[in-house]
Each structure stands twice: as C-alpha cells, then as structure tokens.
Scaffold this active site. Structure first.
Site, short mmCIF file in Angstrom:
data_model
loop_
_atom_site.label_atom_id
_atom_site.label_comp_id
_atom_site.label_asym_id
_atom_site.label_seq_id
_atom_site.Cartn_x
_atom_site.Cartn_y
_atom_site.Cartn_z
CE1 TYR A 51 43.57 43.27 46.30
CE2 TYR A 51 45.32 42.13 45.10
CZ TYR A 51 44.00 42.20 45.55
OH TYR A 51 43.13 41.19 45.25
CE1 TYR B 98 46.98 39.01 42.57
CE2 TYR B 98 45.11 40.47 42.24
CZ TYR B 98 45.72 39.42 42.92
OH TYR B 98 45.05 38.80 43.94
NE ARG C 296 44.01 34.31 41.45
CZ ARG C 296 42.90 34.50 42.18
NH1 ARG C 296 42.95 35.24 43.25
NH2 ARG C 296 41.76 33.92 41.86
CG HIS D 7 40.25 38.29 42.20
ND1 HIS D 7 41.41 38.26 41.46
CD2 HIS D 7 40.63 38.54 43.48
CE1 HIS D 7 42.44 38.48 42.26
NE2 HIS D 7 42.00 38.66 43.49
CG HIS E 20 39.78 39.30 47.61
ND1 HIS E 20 40.17 37.99 47.68
CD2 HIS E 20 40.72 39.93 46.87
CE1 HIS E 20 41.33 37.85 47.02
NE2 HIS E 20 41.67 39.01 46.52
FE FE2 Z 1 43.21 39.27 45.07
#
Ligand code: FE2
Length: 235
Positions: free
Chosen positions: A104, A143, A153, A156, A158
């Site tokens: 991110y 990640y 994770r 995905h 959000h």
């Molecule tokens: Fe996330």
C-alpha cells in the site's frame, strides 16, 4: 470484574471478538453497544449528492498516473441489492487496495515490496439506477501482516459503501476465487463458513474485456439471508 466480549446476534456476520485475528482482542467491545438516537443529520444526508461531496467517479485505477501500473488488469462489476434483491442506486462505493506486489501507499506499510509509481490504489464509483457499479484496477498481491508467524493476507480489495446517509456506511473485502490463502486467513475465517463465500468474487467471461482485463462479478447484499459479511474496521 472482567466482562466477556459482547457478541452481536447476526449469524452471518463476523464477531467483533475473534482471537485468531489478534487485533480484535483489544478493540472488541466488552458490553452491549449503546444505541444513539439518530437525528435529522444522520438520517437525511447527503443522499444522492456523493459526487458533489467526493468529486467525480474514479472508475479506472490503472489510469491515474502517467504510465500503466504493473500487474494483471481486472474489471470488477456487480450490483448493490437489498434483502428483496431490489437494486440500491446512488450508493457510493469507495475502493482501496495494495499494488500487484502487495504494498500500500501508506506510512505504516513499510515491508520489503516495491511501490508502483503508477498506482495509488484508491477509487470510487456510484451505483446507477439498476444498483450497478463497475471499476477497473490491477489485481492486488498478497502481503504479510504480522498477526501470527508467517501470516499473509489473501489478495483482497477493500470496499466501503455509503448509502443515503453517513450513518449507513458498510465496509467489506472482496477476495478472489483461486486464492489458497483464504482458508488460512483469520480475517476471512472470522466470517462463519456459510457466509464466507459471499466475499469471494466470481470470474466472469462476459465482464472480461478482450485484450484488456479479466472480469469479476461481486454483488453486495446489504441485508437479509444473503447479506454480505461486513466489518467495522480493516487491515
Ligand atoms: Fe488490506
């Protein structure tokens, strides 16, 4: 006296306290929630004016910079529906995700994966009169997140939904159908098994754009027996 965690009653939704998802232990409520009476401010606005408040739609996350982001292009489409499968128009769908390498653009995300200078990972669209939305992005990577040893994770996206008023916000995550990390992910597994599949998008050749992007379908049910699992926070 130590109060045990408060659990809300909807069987299709994740509990606020789910110890395998470590952060929920500290932040889950220990007492029944207190209902706050809603006033005109919470109930009336800003229905139908999301684009005036938030700016025009950002429906293609691959064209926000000079160059193209690295990664597999995907197009996600779906409808926002109520418990009678009626379309819910004028719903703001906000989108945020990591890049193809799983990073991110965020001060707290410092793990060793490259930033993509051509990808921010944020967009927004508004459902039309048929409750439909559509956006194009790149498929996010997995990640690590430090919840437990070797925790990763699943890929995905959000999604946050805002309906007729600020008080109607709902947040969920979209997963991908071919991802082996889903079954060992504490966040996905906080959702009861019967409802877990509702967070997984479906590959759709009709949404797939020739020579451009793979297509996925993701309908979102706000309430009822098919309700999409929602969360109060996110990782
Ligand atoms: Fe996330």
């Amino acid at each position: 006296m130590t109060l045990s965690p408060y659990r809300h009653e909807d069987a299709g939704q994740p509990p606020s306290h789910f110890p395998p998802y470590a952060a929920t232990v500290a932040r889950s409520p220990r007492a029944p929630l207190i209902r706050i009476p809603q006033t005109l401010t919470e109930l009336s606005g800003p229905a139908g004016a999301w684009d005036q408040l938030m700016g025009p739609a950002v429906a293609d996350l691959t064209r926000q910079h000079k160059g193209e982001p690295i990664g597999q292009r995907i197009t996600v489409s779906g409808r926002v529906l109520d418990d009678h499968r009626r379309p819910v128009p004028n719903t703001l769908v906000e989108i945020w995700q990591c890049n193809a390498a799983g990073r991110y653009i965020h001060i707290k995300d410092q793990w060793d994966a490259p930033i993509d200078p051509n990808f921010t990972g944020a967009g927004r669209v508004i459902t039309d009169s048929a409750g439909a939305y559509r956006f194009t992005t790149i498929r996010p990577g997995a990640y690590p997140w430090g919840n437990h040893k070797n925790a990763w994770r699943p890929a995905h996206i959000h999604l946050s939904l805002l309906g007729p008023a600020f008080a109607t916000r709902l947040v969920t995550q979209l997963y991908f159908p071919d991802d082996p990390l889903i079954e060992i992910d504490p966040i996905a597994n906080a959702v009861p098994l019967a409802a877990r599949g509702r967070m997984v998008a479906r590959f759709d050749i009709a949404t797939t754009q020739p020579n451009f992007s793979l297509g996925y379908l993701f309908d979102i049910f706000l309430r009822g027996t098919e309700a999409t699992p929602f969360e109060t926070d996110h990782e």
